[in-house]
Write a protein that holds these residues in place. Structure first.
Motif, mmCIF file in Angstrom:
data_model
loop_
_atom_site.group_PDB
_atom_site.id
_atom_site.type_symbol
_atom_site.label_atom_id
_atom_site.label_comp_id
_atom_site.label_asym_id
_atom_site.label_seq_id
_atom_site.Cartn_x
_atom_site.Cartn_y
_atom_site.Cartn_z
ATOM 1 N N MET A 1 57.805 62.613 28.420
ATOM 2 C CA MET A 1 57.837 61.170 28.169
ATOM 3 C C MET A 1 56.693 60.507 28.931
ATOM 4 O O MET A 1 56.451 60.800 30.100
ATOM 5 N N ASP A 2 55.982 59.586 28.260
ATOM 6 C CA ASP A 2 54.918 58.856 28.922
ATOM 7 C C ASP A 2 55.486 57.884 29.933
ATOM 8 O O ASP A 2 56.456 57.180 29.665
ATOM 9 N N ARG A 3 54.854 57.842 31.122
ATOM 10 C CA ARG A 3 55.164 56.813 32.092
ATOM 11 C C ARG A 3 54.034 55.803 32.063
ATOM 12 O O ARG A 3 52.868 56.169 32.117
ATOM 13 N N ARG A 4 54.370 54.528 31.990
ATOM 14 C CA ARG A 4 53.330 53.519 31.872
ATOM 15 C C ARG A 4 52.502 53.464 33.154
ATOM 16 O O ARG A 4 53.050 53.348 34.247
ATOM 17 N N PRO A 5 51.180 53.539 33.034
ATOM 18 C CA PRO A 5 50.341 53.460 34.229
ATOM 19 C C PRO A 5 50.201 52.023 34.717
ATOM 20 O O PRO A 5 50.434 51.062 33.981
ATOM 21 N N LYS A 6 49.800 51.878 35.951
ATOM 22 C CA LYS A 6 49.406 50.574 36.466
ATOM 23 C C LYS A 6 48.006 50.288 35.956
ATOM 24 O O LYS A 6 47.111 51.129 36.066
ATOM 25 N N VAL A 7 47.798 49.105 35.382
ATOM 26 C CA VAL A 7 46.499 48.719 34.851
ATOM 27 C C VAL A 7 45.960 47.557 35.691
ATOM 28 O O VAL A 7 46.561 46.483 35.741
ATOM 29 N N ASN A 8 44.843 47.805 36.356
ATOM 30 C CA ASN A 8 44.196 46.796 37.188
ATOM 31 C C ASN A 8 43.035 46.204 36.398
ATOM 32 O O ASN A 8 42.079 46.915 36.071
ATOM 33 N N ILE A 9 43.115 44.926 36.065
ATOM 34 C CA ILE A 9 42.079 44.258 35.285
ATOM 35 C C ILE A 9 41.280 43.359 36.216
ATOM 36 O O ILE A 9 41.835 42.443 36.842
ATOM 37 N N LEU A 10 39.982 43.631 36.321
ATOM 38 C CA LEU A 10 39.097 42.870 37.196
ATOM 39 C C LEU A 10 38.195 41.962 36.387
ATOM 40 O O LEU A 10 37.920 42.224 35.220
ATOM 41 N N ALA A 11 37.720 40.898 37.010
ATOM 42 C CA ALA A 11 37.012 39.852 36.276
ATOM 43 C C ALA A 11 35.733 40.348 35.633
ATOM 44 O O ALA A 11 35.391 39.943 34.515
ATOM 45 N N ASN A 12 35.005 41.213 36.306
ATOM 46 C CA ASN A 12 33.706 41.672 35.808
ATOM 47 C C ASN A 12 33.376 43.021 36.432
ATOM 48 O O ASN A 12 34.165 43.575 37.207
ATOM 49 N N ARG A 13 32.210 43.531 36.111
ATOM 50 C CA ARG A 13 31.831 44.866 36.576
ATOM 51 C C ARG A 13 31.712 44.927 38.103
ATOM 52 O O ARG A 13 32.100 45.927 38.722
ATOM 53 N N ASP A 14 31.177 43.879 38.711
ATOM 54 C CA ASP A 14 31.045 43.864 40.166
ATOM 55 C C ASP A 14 32.412 43.898 40.843
ATOM 56 O O ASP A 14 32.617 44.625 41.824
ATOM 57 N N ALA A 15 33.348 43.116 40.324
ATOM 58 C CA ALA A 15 34.697 43.110 40.889
ATOM 59 C C ALA A 15 35.378 44.457 40.666
ATOM 60 O O ALA A 15 36.117 44.945 41.531
ATOM 61 N N LEU A 16 35.120 45.069 39.513
ATOM 62 C CA LEU A 16 35.655 46.401 39.238
ATOM 63 C C LEU A 16 35.117 47.412 40.239
ATOM 64 O O LEU A 16 35.879 48.219 40.797
ATOM 65 N N SER A 17 33.829 47.391 40.483
ATOM 66 C CA SER A 17 33.225 48.313 41.434
ATOM 67 C C SER A 17 33.842 48.162 42.816
ATOM 68 O O SER A 17 34.186 49.153 43.474
ATOM 69 N N ALA A 18 34.023 46.923 43.255
ATOM 70 C CA ALA A 18 34.577 46.683 44.584
ATOM 71 C C ALA A 18 36.023 47.157 44.675
ATOM 72 O O ALA A 18 36.422 47.806 45.653
ATOM 73 N N ALA A 19 36.824 46.849 43.661
ATOM 74 C CA ALA A 19 38.247 47.224 43.692
ATOM 75 C C ALA A 19 38.423 48.729 43.590
ATOM 76 O O ALA A 19 39.249 49.325 44.297
ATOM 77 N N LEU A 20 37.656 49.366 42.709
ATOM 78 C CA LEU A 20 37.752 50.811 42.558
ATOM 79 C C LEU A 20 37.308 51.524 43.837
ATOM 80 O O LEU A 20 37.963 52.468 44.291
ATOM 81 N N SER A 21 36.219 51.075 44.423
ATOM 82 C CA SER A 21 35.731 51.683 45.651
ATOM 83 C C SER A 21 36.755 51.544 46.770
ATOM 84 O O SER A 21 37.000 52.501 47.522
ATOM 85 N N ALA A 22 37.366 50.381 46.888
ATOM 86 C CA ALA A 22 38.391 50.178 47.916
ATOM 87 C C ALA A 22 39.581 51.096 47.691
ATOM 88 O O ALA A 22 40.151 51.643 48.643
ATOM 89 N N HIS A 23 39.952 51.291 46.432
ATOM 90 C CA HIS A 23 41.052 52.202 46.071
ATOM 91 C C HIS A 23 40.727 53.625 46.505
ATOM 92 O O HIS A 23 41.560 54.311 47.132
#
Length: 247
Positions: A1-23
């Motif tokens: 059975m699929d378990r729903r993943p957590k989806v983190n939506i960031l405002a733009n590519r720069d915010a994505l880079s920062a959030a992913l790197s921190a993770h």
């Protein structure tokens, strides 16, 4: 059975880079503190463009214990490391040249061999470094994945026999529908055994495929990214707003 993943939506590519790197840095610090090392498997594509400069710049660069990192590749193109298509070569330029991970802890695939030998040799590296034990599958602390516009991830393509491999850890792919056609890839048993699996997607070109992969109300058996479902781990997505526009 699929378990729903957590989806983190960031405002733009720069915010994505920062959030992913921190993770990634947070997981690495926790894992090194508890286990003495952090074993991560990287993908190719745009992943290193998104995360490499952020990890390799301050303030993060000087706060990370790079000596505890062991880096692997989920898949690799069967091209020389000097080629612009080499996943290792791209990571070298965007990431390794900026940080102090010991060279012997960067586990690149030996593409001087033929594809079958490259895959077998990489399996041996997984066994030696990760030491899963007899009859067990290697367990990464983190696997970082992208997703193609056809739903492929790693070098696991729609309807390809490698999707059904349940015994080998690494297999050659000699007929990939995307160039270059010859690659090696880790298989789903390895990916799905990781403690953490994180998908990364950015830009409007990924919007349509994300609307399919993340729509759990529809069966999507033709999309390899939907086969990623860790058996005893955490699945997350980090995406920017443009990629999530159709979700």
């Amino acid at each position: 059975m699929d378990r729903r993943p957590k989806v983190n939506i960031l405002a733009n590519r720069d915010a994505l880079s920062a959030a992913l790197s921190a993770h990634v840095v947070r997981l690495a610090a926790m894992t090194v503190a508890s286990q003495g090392r952090f074993c991560v498997a990287l993908s190719g594509g745009s992943l290193m463009d998104i995360i490499g400069p952020s990890l390799g710049s301050n303030p993060l660069r000087d706060t990370v214990n790079w000596s505890g990192w062991h880096v692997f590749w989920v898949d690799e193109r069967w091209v020389p490391w000097s080629s612009p298509e080499s996943n290792y070569g791209h990571a070298q330029r965007q990431f390794f040249n900026r940080v102090s991970i010991p060279d012997e802890q960067i586990h690149a695939a030996d593409v001087s061999l033929n594809p079958s030998e490259t895959a077998q040799t990489y399996e041996s590296i997984l066994a030696t470094v990760l030491q899963p034990g007899a009859g067990r599958v290697p367990r990464f602390d983190l696997v970082l994945l992208g997703v193609g516009e056809d739903g492929h991830t790693a070098s696991l393509f729609p309807s390809h026999p490698a999707l059904n491999e349940n015994r080998r850890w690494v297999v050659p792919v000699v007929d990939a529908p995307n160039p270059p056609p010859v690659r090696i890839t880790m298989t789903l048993p390895v990916i799905n055994n990781a403690r953490h699996v994180t998908f990364v997607a950015a830009g409007p070109g990924k919007a349509n495929i994300l609307s399919k992969v993340l729509n759990y109300n529809l069966q999507q058996p033709e999309l390899p990214a939907r086969y990623v479902n860790p058996s005893n781990g955490e699945l997350q997505w980090f995406v920017d707003r443009a990629a999530a526009a159709e979700c």
